[in-house]
Every structure is written in C-alpha cells, then in structure tokens.
Scaffold this motif. Structure first.
Motif, PDB file in Angstrom:
ATOM      1  N   ALA A  82      46.329   8.875 -65.961  1.00  0.00           N
ATOM      2  CA  ALA A  82      46.136  10.107 -65.621  1.00  0.00           C
ATOM      3  C   ALA A  82      46.930  10.987 -65.433  1.00  0.00           C
ATOM      4  CB  ALA A  82      44.964   9.813 -64.718  1.00  0.00           C
ATOM      5  N   VAL A  83      48.158  10.664 -64.736  1.00  0.00           N
ATOM      6  CA  VAL A  83      49.125  11.350 -64.332  1.00  0.00           C
ATOM      7  C   VAL A  83      50.061  11.767 -65.273  1.00  0.00           C
ATOM      8  CG1 VAL A  83      51.224  11.557 -62.840  1.00  0.00           C
ATOM      9  CG2 VAL A  83      49.121  10.397 -61.829  1.00  0.00           C
ATOM     10  N   SER A  84      50.168  10.757 -66.385  1.00  0.00           N
ATOM     11  CA  SER A  84      50.964  11.040 -67.490  1.00  0.00           C
ATOM     12  C   SER A  84      50.589  12.074 -68.301  1.00  0.00           C
ATOM     13  CB  SER A  84      51.171   9.596 -68.131  1.00  0.00           C
ATOM     14  OG  SER A  84      51.789  10.015 -69.476  1.00  0.00           O
ATOM     15  N   ARG A  85      49.092  12.045 -68.416  1.00  0.00           N
ATOM     16  CA  ARG A  85      48.435  13.133 -69.131  1.00  0.00           C
ATOM     17  C   ARG A  85      48.426  14.206 -68.597  1.00  0.00           C
ATOM     18  NH1 ARG A  85      42.945  10.115 -72.086  1.00  0.00           N
ATOM     19  NH2 ARG A  85      44.404   8.653 -73.261  1.00  0.00           N
ATOM     20  N   LEU A  86      48.422  14.512 -67.150  1.00  0.00           N
ATOM     21  CA  LEU A  86      48.513  15.825 -66.580  1.00  0.00           C
ATOM     22  C   LEU A  86      49.642  16.337 -66.709  1.00  0.00           C
ATOM     23  CD1 LEU A  86      47.229  17.762 -64.516  1.00  0.00           C
ATOM     24  CD2 LEU A  86      48.052  16.186 -62.867  1.00  0.00           C
ATOM     25  N   ASN A  87      50.785  15.557 -66.499  1.00  0.00           N
ATOM     26  CA  ASN A  87      52.333  16.017 -66.843  1.00  0.00           C
ATOM     27  C   ASN A  87      52.459  16.558 -68.426  1.00  0.00           C
ATOM     28  OD1 ASN A  87      52.834  14.854 -64.319  1.00  0.00           O
ATOM     29  ND2 ASN A  87      54.212  13.495 -64.905  1.00  0.00           N
ATOM     30  N   ASN A  88      51.846  16.031 -69.035  1.00  0.00           N
ATOM     31  CA  ASN A  88      52.092  16.386 -70.578  1.00  0.00           C
ATOM     32  C   ASN A  88      51.346  18.000 -70.653  1.00  0.00           C
ATOM     33  OD1 ASN A  88      53.397  14.018 -71.224  1.00  0.00           O
ATOM     34  ND2 ASN A  88      51.678  13.078 -72.133  1.00  0.00           N
ATOM     35  N   HIS A  89      49.968  17.784 -70.152  1.00  0.00           N
ATOM     36  CA  HIS A  89      49.383  18.962 -70.148  1.00  0.00           C
ATOM     37  C   HIS A  89      49.992  20.220 -69.327  1.00  0.00           C
ATOM     38  CE1 HIS A  89      45.856  21.821 -69.987  1.00  0.00           C
ATOM     39  NE2 HIS A  89      45.948  21.888 -68.798  1.00  0.00           N
ATOM     40  N   LEU A  90      50.707  19.909 -68.248  1.00  0.00           N
ATOM     41  CA  LEU A  90      51.287  21.085 -67.578  1.00  0.00           C
ATOM     42  C   LEU A  90      52.577  21.368 -68.216  1.00  0.00           C
ATOM     43  CD1 LEU A  90      50.691  19.667 -63.723  1.00  0.00           C
ATOM     44  CD2 LEU A  90      49.526  21.720 -65.164  1.00  0.00           C
ATOM     45  N   LEU A  91      53.054  20.528 -68.874  1.00  0.00           N
ATOM     46  CA  LEU A  91      54.665  20.781 -69.588  1.00  0.00           C
ATOM     47  C   LEU A  91      54.393  20.959 -70.976  1.00  0.00           C
ATOM     48  CD1 LEU A  91      56.547  17.881 -67.618  1.00  0.00           C
ATOM     49  CD2 LEU A  91      56.592  20.441 -67.164  1.00  0.00           C
ATOM     50  N   ARG A  92      53.236  21.365 -71.344  1.00  0.00           N
ATOM     51  CA  ARG A  92      53.207  21.826 -72.767  1.00  0.00           C
ATOM     52  C   ARG A  92      54.225  22.754 -73.344  1.00  0.00           C
ATOM     53  NH1 ARG A  92      48.256  23.110 -70.426  1.00  0.00           N
ATOM     54  NH2 ARG A  92      48.707  25.503 -71.160  1.00  0.00           N
ATOM     55  N   TRP A  93      54.721  23.495 -72.566  1.00  0.00           N
ATOM     56  CA  TRP A  93      55.799  24.476 -72.966  1.00  0.00           C
ATOM     57  C   TRP A  93      57.222  23.836 -73.292  1.00  0.00           C
ATOM     58  CZ3 TRP A  93      59.643  24.528 -69.413  1.00  0.00           C
ATOM     59  CH2 TRP A  93      59.371  24.099 -67.991  1.00  0.00           C
ATOM     60  N   HIS A  94      57.281  22.610 -72.579  1.00  0.00           N
ATOM     61  CA  HIS A  94      58.700  21.886 -72.335  1.00  0.00           C
ATOM     62  C   HIS A  94      59.016  21.563 -73.972  1.00  0.00           C
ATOM     63  CE1 HIS A  94      61.919  19.010 -71.162  1.00  0.00           C
ATOM     64  NE2 HIS A  94      61.842  19.863 -70.204  1.00  0.00           N
ATOM     65  N   ARG A  95      60.096  21.956 -74.453  1.00  0.00           N
ATOM     66  CA  ARG A  95      60.517  21.745 -75.766  1.00  0.00           C
ATOM     67  C   ARG A  95      60.639  20.196 -76.119  1.00  0.00           C
ATOM     68  NH1 ARG A  95      66.625  24.186 -75.742  1.00  0.00           N
ATOM     69  NH2 ARG A  95      67.497  22.573 -74.279  1.00  0.00           N
ATOM     70  N   GLY A  96      60.860  19.280 -74.943  1.00  0.00           N
ATOM     71  CA  GLY A  96      61.298  17.864 -75.079  1.00  0.00           C
ATOM     72  C   GLY A  96      59.788  17.038 -75.341  1.00  0.00           C
ATOM     73  N   LEU A  97      58.648  17.757 -75.149  1.00  0.00           N
ATOM     74  CA  LEU A  97      57.192  16.929 -75.251  1.00  0.00           C
ATOM     75  C   LEU A  97      56.821  16.951 -76.940  1.00  0.00           C
ATOM     76  CD1 LEU A  97      55.401  17.903 -71.913  1.00  0.00           C
ATOM     77  CD2 LEU A  97      56.732  15.770 -72.787  1.00  0.00           C
ATOM     78  N   GLU A  98      56.140  16.048 -77.289  1.00  0.00           N
ATOM     79  CA  GLU A  98      55.638  15.943 -78.647  1.00  0.00           C
ATOM     80  C   GLU A  98      54.339  16.196 -78.451  1.00  0.00           C
ATOM     81  OE1 GLU A  98      56.535  12.139 -80.415  1.00  0.00           O
ATOM     82  OE2 GLU A  98      58.514  12.555 -80.535  1.00  0.00           O
ATOM     83  N   HIS A  99      53.858  17.202 -79.341  1.00  0.00           N
ATOM     84  CA  HIS A  99      52.524  17.484 -79.389  1.00  0.00           C
ATOM     85  C   HIS A  99      51.494  16.662 -80.570  1.00  0.00           C
ATOM     86  CE1 HIS A  99      53.284  20.768 -76.482  1.00  0.00           C
ATOM     87  NE2 HIS A  99      54.352  20.978 -77.190  1.00  0.00           N
TER      88      HIS A  99
END
Length: 270
Positions: free
Chosen positions: A253-270
């Motif tokens: 749950a925390v990992s998914r929340l992080n991914n949601h809050l860091l959608r703008w971060h270029r290092g994340l894959e969508h």
C-alpha cells in the motif's frame, strides 16, 4: 497477462518451500512440536481466525467473525503501528526539514541525533515501562522511536541533496526564501521523504511485535509469546505468517501511494 505472469513467478519459490516442508513433515523428519506441517499450521490459523464461541442469536456473521482472536490481535497491532508511526514521523518530518534547510540547525542538532540514532528501540524497553507503565503508551513510545530516525535521516538527506541547478534557477527568477523551500526544495526532497516513510513503517511494525511481548495483553506479538509458553508451534508459525502477510500488505500500500504521489518523477515507470 504480464501481471499474472509476474505473480506466478513470485509465488513459485514459496509454493516449492511449502511442498518440501509438508513432505519432510509427513516423512517424520521433524517433530510436530518443533516444526509442524504447513497443513497443521493452516488448520490452526483457521481456528485462530474464527471465534471459539458459537454465534449468538441476532449477531451478524461479520461481527461474529471479527470477534475471533486473530482479527482482534491484528487490529490491535495495526492500531499501535499507525499511532506510533504518526507520532514518530510527525516529530521527525519538521525537524528533518529544518535541519536539512538550515545549516545552523543541522550543526546544533546533528551531534545529538548521531548519538541517539544507533540505540535500538528495544534498549528503551526498561525506560518505556518505567515512564509509561504497561499498556499502549510504552508501545507507542517504542514504535515512535523506531519510526523517527528513518524518516528524519531521509528527510535531511533529501533536503540537503537538492540539485543546485534548481536552487540557482529559482534564485535567478527572484524566488523568495519561503517559496524556495515549499516550491523547490520540498518537492525535490519528496522521493527521499517517502522512502524514509516506507522504511519507518517497516521498522514500526518490527518494534510493535517486540513491544507486545513485553507491555500489553493482546496483539500478534503477545499471542506468539503466549503460544510459546504452551509450546504451540503451529500457532506461533500462524502468527508469524500473519505478521508477514500484514507487513506485505502495508508495504504494498505504501509503495503504491509513493508511486501515485511521485507520478511526476521521471525515474518512475508508468
């Protein structure tokens, strides 16, 4: 399809471990007291899940099911984790932002932080009981300590390691000190802060089990210690598996929340 394949690959090793474990237990390689078979653990886990008393007239099935030991213990542990983590993180976040953004505050507080940080929360157990007695307060104190330092150190690191290009660009645009902090430094440090939150929650969940073995009379840690007194190995393992599943659910749950809050971060894959 890709998620299903990933799930199958992730469950392959645990399933193989369970098969080998069951086969060794049925072959008599292990004593049932020392290491019961997975099937015996599953039966005990089911008994642990549901209440022993029959359902009362007029009582809903859901209320009856949630009155069992396992739901009650799980809720108690989760409640302590959430409250203790919020206390620890609530204190660590502003202090970490202040120490990261202000060199003078960092110089002032860092020696004390570095002295206290290596001390494990378990070492505070005698003081926690002396100061707060028994019950939830010492558990909250220990969990808060366990969550405090991961959040603090990651917050400090995040603020202090903001790319200088962002700061210089903001200064060239005439950005004030407050806007520099809230619009530049804080967003840039957010990945570090959220990483600290994830580590802090994991640490809080470890500490809660230890604290429940000392200061309270319910929770997953208390139930494991109780089972040890009666040599109920199957219940001990059932409690351990419950802890692992609950920890996995919280981390996911925390990992998914992080991914949601860091959608703008270029290092994340969508």
């Amino acid at each position: 399809m890709k998620k299903l394949q990933s799930f199958a690959q992730g469950t392959l090793v645990p399933v193989l471990v369970l098969i080998v474990w069951e086969a060794c237990s049925r072959a008599g390689l292990f004593s049932e007291v020392v290491l019961p078979a997975p099937s015996a653990v599953a039966i005990k886990w089911w008994h642990y899940l549901l209440p022993a008393q029959p359902q009362e007239a007029g009582q809903s099935w859901l209320a009856w099911a949630l009155s069992g030991e396992l739901p009650h213990d799980t809720w108690s542990s989760l409640y302590r984790v959430v409250v203790g983590f919020l206390i620890g993180a609530g204190l660590a976040l502003p202090l970490g932002l202040l120490m990261g953004a202000n060199a003078r505050m960092y110089t002032l507080f860092n020696p004390l932080v570095q002295i206290l940080r290596p001390i494990p929360p378990i070492a505070y157990i005698p003081l926690a009981i002396l100061w707060f007695g028994l019950g939830n307060p010492p558990s909250f104190f220990l969990i808060a300590i366990g969550a405090f330092f991961p959040v603090l150190m990651n917050t400090i690191a995040g603020v202090r390691q903001v790319d200088g290009i962002y700061i210089r660009a903001a200064k060239n645009l005439g950005v004030g000190a407050w806007s520099m902090f809230t619009r530049v430094m804080l967003p840039a440090a957010t990945p570090y802060i959220l990483a600290g939150v994830r580590i802090g929650i994991g640490t809080a969940f470890i500490v809660v089990i230890v604290s429940e073995m000392i200061a309270v009379n319910d929770g997953l840690g208390f139930r494991i210690l109780e089972a040890r007194e009666f040599m109920w190995s199957d219940k001990i393992i059932a409690g351990m598996i419950t802890i692992g599943l609950l920890g996995l659910a919280i981390d996911t749950a925390v990992s998914r929340l992080n991914n949601h809050l860091l959608r703008w971060h270029r290092g994340l894959e969508h």
